[in-house]
Design a protein around this motif. Structure first.
Motif, PDB file in Angstrom:
ATOM      1  N   GLU A  97      -7.987  -1.563  -7.890  1.00  0.00           N
ATOM      2  CA  GLU A  97      -9.016  -0.927  -7.218  1.00  0.00           C
ATOM      3  C   GLU A  97      -9.518  -1.964  -6.293  1.00  0.00           C
ATOM      4  O   GLU A  97     -10.101  -1.756  -5.254  1.00  0.00           O
ATOM      5  CB  GLU A  97      -9.846  -0.083  -7.920  1.00  0.00           C
ATOM      6  N   LEU A  98      -9.772  -3.293  -6.878  1.00  0.00           N
ATOM      7  CA  LEU A  98     -10.383  -4.517  -5.858  1.00  0.00           C
ATOM      8  C   LEU A  98      -9.731  -4.263  -4.568  1.00  0.00           C
ATOM      9  O   LEU A  98     -10.383  -4.949  -3.676  1.00  0.00           O
ATOM     10  CB  LEU A  98     -10.442  -5.730  -6.580  1.00  0.00           C
ATOM     11  N   GLU A  99      -8.417  -4.154  -4.766  1.00  0.00           N
ATOM     12  CA  GLU A  99      -7.680  -4.319  -3.457  1.00  0.00           C
ATOM     13  C   GLU A  99      -8.238  -3.360  -2.247  1.00  0.00           C
ATOM     14  O   GLU A  99      -7.885  -3.496  -1.241  1.00  0.00           O
ATOM     15  CB  GLU A  99      -6.141  -3.886  -3.585  1.00  0.00           C
ATOM     16  N   THR A 100      -8.874  -2.277  -2.701  1.00  0.00           N
ATOM     17  CA  THR A 100      -9.556  -1.223  -1.546  1.00  0.00           C
ATOM     18  C   THR A 100     -10.713  -1.728  -1.086  1.00  0.00           C
ATOM     19  O   THR A 100     -11.363  -0.982  -0.463  1.00  0.00           O
ATOM     20  CB  THR A 100      -9.556   0.278  -2.361  1.00  0.00           C
ATOM     21  N   PHE A 101     -11.416  -2.822  -1.539  1.00  0.00           N
ATOM     22  CA  PHE A 101     -12.718  -3.283  -1.261  1.00  0.00           C
ATOM     23  C   PHE A 101     -12.962  -3.103   0.436  1.00  0.00           C
ATOM     24  O   PHE A 101     -12.263  -3.760   1.313  1.00  0.00           O
ATOM     25  CB  PHE A 101     -12.836  -4.662  -1.482  1.00  0.00           C
ATOM     26  N   GLY A 102     -13.754  -2.266   0.683  1.00  0.00           N
ATOM     27  CA  GLY A 102     -14.158  -2.266   1.982  1.00  0.00           C
ATOM     28  C   GLY A 102     -13.402  -1.418   3.098  1.00  0.00           C
ATOM     29  O   GLY A 102     -13.614  -1.262   4.252  1.00  0.00           O
ATOM     30  N   ARG A 103     -12.125  -0.790   2.210  1.00  0.00           N
ATOM     31  CA  ARG A 103     -11.167  -0.074   3.368  1.00  0.00           C
ATOM     32  C   ARG A 103     -11.569   1.460   3.172  1.00  0.00           C
ATOM     33  O   ARG A 103     -12.476   1.950   2.680  1.00  0.00           O
ATOM     34  CB  ARG A 103      -9.818  -0.084   2.368  1.00  0.00           C
ATOM     35  N   ALA A 104     -10.929   2.048   4.074  1.00  0.00           N
ATOM     36  CA  ALA A 104     -11.047   3.609   4.358  1.00  0.00           C
ATOM     37  C   ALA A 104     -11.049   4.358   3.082  1.00  0.00           C
ATOM     38  O   ALA A 104     -10.214   4.380   2.318  1.00  0.00           O
ATOM     39  CB  ALA A 104     -10.050   4.094   5.348  1.00  0.00           C
TER      40      ALA A 104
END
Lengths: 283, 318
Positions: A97-104
């Protein structure tokens, strides 16, 4: 009073230092992929966070709703990739989930919020964390609970007056279940805290507000472990640990370079930083 | 039940909070050295361990309350409404996190009278209703203030409660009166115009409607105790049935109830809306009663302004 016994809160210093290297690498990866984040603050606070989460605090994903869990408040909430890395290593959020940081539509805002499991309070607007922690400490006293409240503030944010309102109140009430850790890297966004709006003599100020104060090295894990495990510093007083830290700590080209407050990583610098952290094994 | 007798809302609030606290040991008060002003002394004596005085430090007060809520407490923050404003950002943060804190703004509107503009809470509705997920309640009478306290307690989440102090009002409701979020009370039916109010202004509009009736104007009165969320259906019905709306409030005209009502009708049933209240100016010096006269927030002056406005329109026929 019984507490959850998360085995990872009893890690020794060597283990915590290993975890901190991995958490630093995860932070770097998160910030690099998002081209966002505040790496200077992340690296500054990382050893403190890992010592707390893996060596001291009674908080765990299995017991997230336990009323007697300890409470941690990250008031310097811009260190969000550090916090999220630690929370993923603690099992609160999946590492992917860290890859979603700040994304839509991500849960992971770039300053921490309660949408993220394991985060007790939304902060990031500076000067909010210490009042929140003071309220949580008062509640612990009302409940006669052994839970401890730890709040990590950046030194720059101590310029916000709301902190001093809370420092007075916590001192007045002698909240020995409350610990303030100041991430004293001497740097705020644009310059030294001492050049912009000086905090020194910080320890004298805090003592005069009724706090017990001790200076620590915010990167010396063995020492922090022993201090944090023997809190409070004094009976019937809130404890303050002024932690000397280095903004950007652990990545040679970030250390002492103020531009890394919120600078973006190139791929080349990212690879270099990972290599310094024993490879990090996170690519 | 309408009584000519004028009553204070604060004892009703304090009494209800004592009852609620007896029933629920999570209930506590966080206040800013103001127990006396807001009649919290009995609570302080009855539940000393659940009474927190943070001193004169409102930002800390809001944060401390959210911290208490994190540990399962149900804090009622007591402050003069004007001083909650300096914690607006902390209140927003409480709403952002769904913190179970009840922000109670006492001495609302112009009630502080001659203390002047620093102490008048005449912008709070605009601030609070602009914050998402923060219900805003403006009860009009003692019975409704008690009902609002009960509703706030039962609701899991933050609430802003705007409380009438130092200004006695007639009771318009029965003792068992209950309210909920997003609803309203039609206090009077009328075909020519609907007078819409909240809090103190509602009691003045009830008086104005009675005066208008004597002059042949059939004015309905709609009371919106819940400013956010707002009862859009009731507002639309009033607009359809009477064609003209008058909104009165002890608040500045920009961003208050008049704004909220106008936002609704302009999207749904566009009709003329007259907004009465505090024109966008700071009040002169004087007692609250004088200021209510000055801003034409008394029954007779509201009636006159409504009549003059209607005279400028074609009067609707029955």
């Amino acid at each position: 009073m019984t507490h959850n016994s998360d085995p990872s809160t009893t890690a020794d210093a060597v283990e915590i230092e290993r975890i901190a290297r991995r958490a630093r690498a995860l932070s770097l990866r998160t910030a690099f992929h998002a081209q966002d984040g505040h790496l200077g603050a992340d690296m500054s606070a990382m050893d403190i966070l890992c010592t707390l989460y893996f060596g001291v605090l009674r908080v765990g994903a299995q017991d997230a709703a336990d009323p007697d869990r300890d409470r941690f408040v990250l008031s310097k909430a811009h260190a969000s990739t550090a916090m999220y890395s630690v929370l993923s290593l603690k099992g609160f959020i999946p590492e992917e989930e860290l890859e979603t940081f700040g994304r839509a539509n991500s849960r992971l805002s770039t300053v921490v919020s309660t949408r993220v499991p394991g985060v007790e309070f939304s902060t990031g607007s500076l000067g909010h964390g210490l009042p929140l922690a003071t309220g949580a400490a008062l509640a612990g006293r009302m409940d006669n609970s052994a839970r401890r409240i730890v709040v990590l503030c950046g030194d720059g944010e101590l310029q916000e007056g709301s902190n001093w309102e809370a420092l007075m109140l916590a001192g007045t009430h002698g909240l020995s279940n409350l610990t303030l850790i100041v991430d004293r890297n001497l740097a705020q966004k644009g310059a030294s805290t001492e050049d912009i709006n000086a905090l020194e003599p910080l320890d004298d100020k805090l003592r005069s507000f009724g706090w017990a104060v001790r200076h620590i090295d915010g990167h010396d894990v063995p020492d922090m472990l022993s201090v944090l495990r023997s809190l409070p510093l004094a009976e019937r007083r809130p404890s303050c640990l002024i932690a000397t830290t280095v903004k950007g700590k652990g990545v040679s080209f970030m250390e002492f370079d103020l531009s890394w407050h919120s600078r973006r990583l190139t791929r080349e610098l990212y690879e270099r930083a990972l290599a310094e952290l024993d490879g990090g094994n996170v690519r | 039940m309408t009584s000519a007798q004028l009553l204070d809302c604060v004892p009703a609030f304090a009494g209800e909070l004592l009852r609620v606290a007896d029933e629920d040991d999570r209930v506590c008060i966080v206040n800013n050295d103001s127990a006396d002003t807001h009649l919290a002394n009995d609570f302080q004596r009855g539940f000393p361990a659940r009474f927190v005085d943070v001193g004169i430090a409102e930002q800390n007060m809001a944060g401390v309350a959210a911290g208490l809520a994190n540990a399962g407490k149900v804090p009622f923050v007591h402050s003069a409404a004007c001083f909650l404003a300096r914690a607006t950002e902390q209140i927003k943060n409480a709403a952002y996190t769904g913190a179970n804190v009840k922000f109670c703004g006492f001495v609302s509107g112009l009630a502080y009278g001659a203390l002047g503009g620093t102490h008048h809470a005449t912008e709070d509705i605009a601030w609070m209703r602009s914050i998402p997920d923060l219900p805003v309640l403006c009860p009009a009478t003692p019975a409704e203030t008690a009902a609002a306290a009960r509703l706030a307690w039962r609701h899991e989440g933050p609430v802003y409660l705007r409380i009438i102090s130092m200004t006695p009002v007639p009771e318009l409701f029965d003792a068992g009166h209950e309210i909920s979020f997003g609803t309203s009370t039609q206090l009077r039916e009328g075909g020519d115009v609907t007078l819409i109010g909240t809090g103190l202004a509602t009691t003045r509009l009830v008086e104005a409607a009675a005066l208008l009736e004597r002059e042949g104007v059939r004015a309905g009165v709609l009371h919106l105790h819940s400013v956010s969320p707002i009862d859009e259906a009731a507002i639309m019905r009033a607009a359809r049935e009477t064609g003209r709306l008058v909104v009165a409030e002890d608040h500045v005209l920009n961003g208050g109830l008049g704004g909220a009502v106008s936002e609704t009708v302009v999207r749904t049933v566009p009709v003329p809306v007259l907004q009465l209240g505090i024109t966008n100016t700071f009040a002169p010096i004087g007692p609250a009663a004088f200021l209510h006269e000055h801003f034409r927030l008394t029954g007779p002056l509201l009636a006159r302004d409504v009549r003059d406005w209607l005279d400028g329109h074609e009067r609707r026929r029955a």
